[in-house]
Design a protein around this motif. Structure first.
Motif, PDB file in Angstrom:
ATOM      1  N   ALA A   3       0.664  -1.233   0.113  1.00  0.00           N
ATOM      2  CA  ALA A   3      -0.033  -0.039   0.025  1.00  0.00           C
ATOM      3  C   ALA A   3       0.875   1.376   0.010  1.00  0.00           C
ATOM      4  O   ALA A   3       2.147   1.162   0.601  1.00  0.00           O
ATOM      5  CB  ALA A   3      -0.837   0.015   1.197  1.00  0.00           C
ATOM      6  N   SER A   4       0.423   2.236  -0.861  1.00  0.00           N
ATOM      7  CA  SER A   4       1.393   3.563  -0.769  1.00  0.00           C
ATOM      8  C   SER A   4       0.577   4.625  -1.089  1.00  0.00           C
ATOM      9  O   SER A   4      -0.685   4.702  -1.357  1.00  0.00           O
ATOM     10  CB  SER A   4       2.203   3.244  -1.934  1.00  0.00           C
ATOM     11  OG  SER A   4       3.234   4.034  -2.136  1.00  0.00           O
ATOM     12  N   THR A   5       1.213   5.924  -0.633  1.00  0.00           N
ATOM     13  CA  THR A   5       0.354   7.198  -1.250  1.00  0.00           C
ATOM     14  C   THR A   5       1.389   7.650  -2.157  1.00  0.00           C
ATOM     15  O   THR A   5       2.551   7.906  -1.994  1.00  0.00           O
ATOM     16  CB  THR A   5       0.407   8.024  -0.010  1.00  0.00           C
ATOM     17  OG1 THR A   5      -0.252   7.742   1.298  1.00  0.00           O
ATOM     18  CG2 THR A   5      -0.062   9.664  -0.471  1.00  0.00           C
ATOM     19  N   GLY A   6       0.953   7.580  -3.350  1.00  0.00           N
ATOM     20  CA  GLY A   6       1.921   7.794  -4.770  1.00  0.00           C
ATOM     21  C   GLY A   6       2.839   6.836  -4.796  1.00  0.00           C
ATOM     22  O   GLY A   6       2.766   5.693  -4.659  1.00  0.00           O
ATOM     23  N   GLY A   7       4.156   7.266  -5.052  1.00  0.00           N
ATOM     24  CA  GLY A   7       5.079   6.345  -5.420  1.00  0.00           C
ATOM     25  C   GLY A   7       5.288   6.072  -6.800  1.00  0.00           C
ATOM     26  O   GLY A   7       4.538   6.584  -7.720  1.00  0.00           O
ATOM     27  N   TRP A   8       5.997   4.850  -7.320  1.00  0.00           N
ATOM     28  CA  TRP A   8       6.109   4.267  -8.326  1.00  0.00           C
ATOM     29  C   TRP A   8       6.370   2.808  -8.475  1.00  0.00           C
ATOM     30  O   TRP A   8       6.882   2.537  -7.394  1.00  0.00           O
ATOM     31  CB  TRP A   8       6.877   5.297  -9.275  1.00  0.00           C
ATOM     32  CG  TRP A   8       8.233   5.292  -8.482  1.00  0.00           C
ATOM     33  CD1 TRP A   8       8.851   6.165  -7.844  1.00  0.00           C
ATOM     34  CD2 TRP A   8       9.514   4.282  -9.041  1.00  0.00           C
ATOM     35  NE1 TRP A   8      10.018   5.798  -7.446  1.00  0.00           N
ATOM     36  CE2 TRP A   8      10.593   4.672  -8.270  1.00  0.00           C
ATOM     37  CE3 TRP A   8       9.743   3.176  -9.851  1.00  0.00           C
ATOM     38  CZ2 TRP A   8      11.502   4.212  -8.339  1.00  0.00           C
ATOM     39  CZ3 TRP A   8      10.786   2.611  -9.721  1.00  0.00           C
ATOM     40  CH2 TRP A   8      12.046   3.038  -8.938  1.00  0.00           C
ATOM     41  N   LEU A   9       6.214   2.328  -9.634  1.00  0.00           N
ATOM     42  CA  LEU A   9       6.450   0.890  -9.685  1.00  0.00           C
ATOM     43  C   LEU A   9       6.546   0.211 -11.141  1.00  0.00           C
ATOM     44  O   LEU A   9       5.913   1.010 -11.992  1.00  0.00           O
ATOM     45  CB  LEU A   9       5.565  -0.276  -8.815  1.00  0.00           C
ATOM     46  CG  LEU A   9       4.276  -0.303  -9.587  1.00  0.00           C
ATOM     47  CD1 LEU A   9       3.704  -1.806  -9.066  1.00  0.00           C
ATOM     48  CD2 LEU A   9       3.295   0.651  -9.276  1.00  0.00           C
ATOM     49  N   GLY A  10       7.386  -0.600 -11.272  1.00  0.00           N
ATOM     50  CA  GLY A  10       7.495  -1.054 -12.832  1.00  0.00           C
ATOM     51  C   GLY A  10       8.457  -2.356 -12.898  1.00  0.00           C
ATOM     52  O   GLY A  10       8.557  -3.028 -11.983  1.00  0.00           O
ATOM     53  N   VAL A  11       8.788  -2.652 -14.231  1.00  0.00           N
ATOM     54  CA  VAL A  11       9.973  -3.275 -14.574  1.00  0.00           C
ATOM     55  C   VAL A  11      10.967  -2.878 -15.211  1.00  0.00           C
ATOM     56  O   VAL A  11      10.939  -1.871 -16.219  1.00  0.00           O
ATOM     57  CB  VAL A  11       9.236  -4.198 -15.761  1.00  0.00           C
ATOM     58  CG1 VAL A  11      10.038  -5.254 -15.887  1.00  0.00           C
ATOM     59  CG2 VAL A  11       7.909  -5.136 -15.018  1.00  0.00           C
ATOM     60  N   THR A  12      12.150  -3.225 -14.640  1.00  0.00           N
ATOM     61  CA  THR A  12      13.472  -2.634 -15.150  1.00  0.00           C
ATOM     62  C   THR A  12      14.230  -3.742 -15.654  1.00  0.00           C
ATOM     63  O   THR A  12      14.258  -4.875 -15.170  1.00  0.00           O
ATOM     64  CB  THR A  12      14.019  -1.925 -13.983  1.00  0.00           C
ATOM     65  OG1 THR A  12      15.420  -1.530 -14.437  1.00  0.00           O
ATOM     66  CG2 THR A  12      14.645  -3.003 -12.719  1.00  0.00           C
ATOM     67  N   ASP A  13      15.038  -3.438 -16.747  1.00  0.00           N
ATOM     68  CA  ASP A  13      16.338  -4.057 -17.205  1.00  0.00           C
ATOM     69  C   ASP A  13      17.356  -3.237 -16.956  1.00  0.00           C
ATOM     70  O   ASP A  13      17.339  -2.293 -16.096  1.00  0.00           O
ATOM     71  CB  ASP A  13      16.002  -4.384 -18.824  1.00  0.00           C
ATOM     72  CG  ASP A  13      14.850  -5.244 -19.053  1.00  0.00           C
ATOM     73  OD1 ASP A  13      14.646  -6.230 -18.234  1.00  0.00           O
ATOM     74  OD2 ASP A  13      14.337  -5.034 -20.178  1.00  0.00           O
TER      75      ASP A  13
ATOM     76  N   ALA B 266       7.909   2.054 -16.090  1.00  0.00           N
ATOM     77  CA  ALA B 266       7.347   2.279 -14.513  1.00  0.00           C
ATOM     78  C   ALA B 266       5.896   3.243 -14.717  1.00  0.00           C
ATOM     79  O   ALA B 266       5.627   3.950 -15.367  1.00  0.00           O
ATOM     80  CB  ALA B 266       8.318   3.336 -13.832  1.00  0.00           C
ATOM     81  N   LEU B 267       5.088   2.657 -13.941  1.00  0.00           N
ATOM     82  CA  LEU B 267       3.610   3.267 -13.581  1.00  0.00           C
ATOM     83  C   LEU B 267       3.972   4.463 -12.624  1.00  0.00           C
ATOM     84  O   LEU B 267       4.594   4.127 -11.543  1.00  0.00           O
ATOM     85  CB  LEU B 267       2.808   2.170 -13.104  1.00  0.00           C
ATOM     86  CG  LEU B 267       2.289   1.217 -13.974  1.00  0.00           C
ATOM     87  CD1 LEU B 267       1.629   0.024 -13.297  1.00  0.00           C
ATOM     88  CD2 LEU B 267       1.723   1.504 -15.090  1.00  0.00           C
ATOM     89  N   LEU B 268       3.451   5.661 -12.835  1.00  0.00           N
ATOM     90  CA  LEU B 268       3.578   6.841 -12.005  1.00  0.00           C
ATOM     91  C   LEU B 268       2.042   7.204 -11.513  1.00  0.00           C
ATOM     92  O   LEU B 268       1.434   8.041 -12.385  1.00  0.00           O
ATOM     93  CB  LEU B 268       4.267   7.899 -12.559  1.00  0.00           C
ATOM     94  CG  LEU B 268       5.683   7.575 -13.460  1.00  0.00           C
ATOM     95  CD1 LEU B 268       6.182   8.956 -14.136  1.00  0.00           C
ATOM     96  CD2 LEU B 268       6.664   6.892 -12.367  1.00  0.00           C
ATOM     97  N   PRO B 269       1.419   6.665 -10.633  1.00  0.00           N
ATOM     98  CA  PRO B 269      -0.009   7.077 -10.009  1.00  0.00           C
ATOM     99  C   PRO B 269       0.210   8.457  -9.726  1.00  0.00           C
ATOM    100  O   PRO B 269       1.341   9.169  -9.372  1.00  0.00           O
ATOM    101  CB  PRO B 269      -0.422   6.120  -9.061  1.00  0.00           C
ATOM    102  CG  PRO B 269       1.263   5.887  -8.397  1.00  0.00           C
ATOM    103  CD  PRO B 269       2.041   5.753  -9.781  1.00  0.00           C
TER     104      PRO B 269
END
Length: 598
Positions: free
Chosen positions: A256-266, A272-275
């Motif tokens: 769970a997060s307030t904002g932040g970001w996540l994705g797949v990296t090489d 990366a998703l930037l909500p």
């Protein structure tokens, strides 16, 4: 004397183990894992073919098209064209699934740009999609197979966004406006308009999906490749990483997060998703079975909202799809208020050294226009920082070299009393103000710097494909020259040699930089005071040859750094040895050419 020999042996073992450990984890182990992956892939192909031959009723592996044009033709598309990106957006699902990075090449001497996203239907499909989710919505919400209608715009560029619409036939009208900036961020603004008579409850989502792991990905231990994200709340964000192999073992990781970001990296690239940074979101890294293949997903789910009849709801999400260049990530971190976005680059556990080293290299490069020269300048800076410590160490070593006759006298005088030998030797050191372990200390302190520089050369895109000295085309890759063809003078590829080609191009590969490193290491070792124990002396004499082969597969930039560092050390030692009138191999070498007096 016995205790002194034991201490010297321990110091030698510690120094050697540190360097051998780096070599194992950064070279030998990744090579072994790549070979294992290739063997597994071959075994799986053989097993699949065998199963197909035995029975047609067994579950079939997914089939993929090899022609990209065929995969792209399965749905209508909107071209994407910016200064750094080109590709297309699929109207089926509204997916961003066809994307190339135009400023970078897959292979240095070929024009093909780096592929980031790949459309469905191809092996290792890789894409991003956005939308709404909600149970019991009359007529449903747009999904992965929904065909959107292009209602505004023709080509997605930084100056011309495009608008997609879809009507579910039961009072809900969905509108999507997609825009892209001049770098690597897409903005996806989704709006739902409730023209019906019932309230609906929906939530926005974003997803980056990859069907399987490419064979070349995730094979290096020094570079993080796989799931990555930063989660938490203002002031308490943390970065989470899962390498591909670990991700596949843990099918669902939620945060769970307030904002932040996540994705797949090489290694160099990131999706990366930037909500919205002020919104509470639920995130997950997930692995699903999809047609016999493993589908890896980075998902974000926004807050649930209720849309009354006659009302609308709008959500704007962003997607970073591009290169992990430090200044680019930092600019987005600041402009979009993204927490720790620059840590999408894997700076490693020595980040407090890695980032300053990168900063120095980047700034010196801006002045001199060559990363090779920047590495030379960095070496000088490191030497200047360590100068006082190294100066004391080399002074102690010069004094110890001058004390060799006295130490031999003590050894002969008390040859039957090792304890007395030790006492007299330590008393001699104290009278002469010598620290016998000082010589190893500069080497030990340089090992974290060496590792940090290796990290910088390996993970930062700025070093990729940077040439130096004419024959080095990429400082982040191994030295391409080889002693086995006289460094290119003989038109012959050592790898093509029957039976031993693999050895000549692999473990026995020796480039010009590795040989320069070995020679400078040998000279530096020869300038040090010889070990008292004959066995230790022979080991130290043999180590330059061993480490020449150990260092040969490392990045050319590392060999430039280490060989140049050895040269500077030799010059410093030479000056100090002259000051203390200590015998040194350089003077001994030139003395051979002097004519003997008549």
């Amino acid at each position: 004397m016995k205790n002194e020999n034991s201490r010297n042996t321990i110091i030698f073992i510690v120094c050697s183990a540190l360097i051998l450990g780096i070599y194992y984890f950064t070279v030998l182990r990744p090579q072994a894992e790549r070979r294992a992956m290739q063997q597994r892939a071959h075994a799986e192909q053989s097993q699949s073919a065998d199963n197909a031959a035995r029975t047609a009723l067994s579950p079939q592996a997914p089939t993929f098209v090899t022609n990209r044009a065929q995969a792209l033709s399965s749905a209508a598309r909107v071209p994407i064209q910016s200064g750094t990106l080109k590709g297309s957006l699929s109207l089926q699902g509204g997916r961003i699934d066809d994307l190339f990075l135009t400023d970078y090449r897959e292979v240095q001497d070929k024009p093909a740009p780096v592929e980031l996203f790949r459309p469905q239907g191809m092996q290792n499909a890789y894409f991003a999609q956005f939308g709404w989710t909600g149970p019991n919505v009359p007529g449903g919400v747009p999904g992965p197979n929904t065909v959107w209608r292009l209602t505004n715009g023709a080509t997605l560029t930084p100056a011309t966004p495009v608008t997609l619409t879809w009507d579910n036939g039961q009072g809900l009208r969905f509108t999507r406006v997609v825009s892209v900036d001049d770098k690597y961020v897409f903005s996806v603004q989704d709006t739902v308009q409730n023209l019906g008579t019932q309230a609906i409850t929906i939530a926005p989502y974003g997803s980056v999906q990859r069907l399987g792991v490419p064979q070349a990905a995730g094979s290096s231990h020094i570079v993080h490749e796989g799931a990555i994200g930063t989660f938490g709340k203002p002031g308490e964000y943390r970065t989470v990483q899962k390498k591909y192999k670990d991700w596949l073992k843990e099918p669902r990781i939620e945060n769970a997060s307030t904002g932040g970001w996540l994705g797949v990296t090489d290694k160099y690239w990131l999706a990366a998703l930037l909500p919205p940074q002020n919104e509470a979101v639920e995130t997950e890294f997930r692995v699903r079975e999809n047609g016999g293949a493993q589908q890896l997903e980075a998902n974000v789910l926004g807050a649930t909202r209720t849309v009354q009849p006659g009302g609308t709801a709008t959500e704007t999400q962003r997607l970073f799809a591009g290169v992990k260049r430090a200044e680019v990530l930092k600019s987005y971190e600041q402009s979009l208020n993204l927490p720790r976005f620059v840590y999408a680059i894997d700076w490693g556990m020595f980040w407090f050294l890695t980032r300053p080293i990168f900063w120095v290299l980047e700034n010196v490069y801006g002045l001199v226009g060559s990363f090779g020269v920047a590495i030379l300048a960095l070496t000088v800076i490191v030497k200047l920082i360590m100068f006082p410590l190294a100066n004391n160490a080399y002074a102690s070593m010069s004094k110890m070299r001058n004390l060799q006759p006295k130490m031999e006298e003590i050894k002969k005088k008390f040859k039957d009393d090792p304890q007395k030998q030790q006492q007299e030797t330590m008393a001699l050191y104290q009278r002469e103000k010598i620290n016998p372990v000082a010589g190893c200390l500069p080497l030990v302190l340089q090992i974290p710097v060496f590792y940090a520089l290796y990290k910088v050369l390996t993970v930062t895109i700025e070093m990729r494909h940077q040439p130096f000295l004419g024959f080095i085309h990429d400082l982040s890759a191994r030295d391409p020259s080889s002693i086995w063809n006289l460094f290119g003078l003989i038109p012959w590829d050592p790898a093509a040699a029957p039976l031993i080609g693999g050895l000549l191009a692999g473990p026995l590969h020796l480039g010009l930089l590795a040989i320069a490193y070995g020679l400078t290491m040998w000279l530096q070792t020869a300038m040090n005071p010889p070990a008292a124990d004959p066995v230790q002396r022979q080991i130290f004499q043999f180590m330059p040859l061993v480490f020449t082969f150990i260092m040969a597969p490392f990045a050319a930039g590392l060999l430039v750094y280490w060989a140049w560092s050895n040269i500077l050390t030799i010059l410093q030692q030479y000056v100090i040895m002259h000051r203390y009138k200590a015998e040194n191999p350089i003077d001994a070498f030139f003395a051979r050419f002097k004519k003997s007096p008549a």
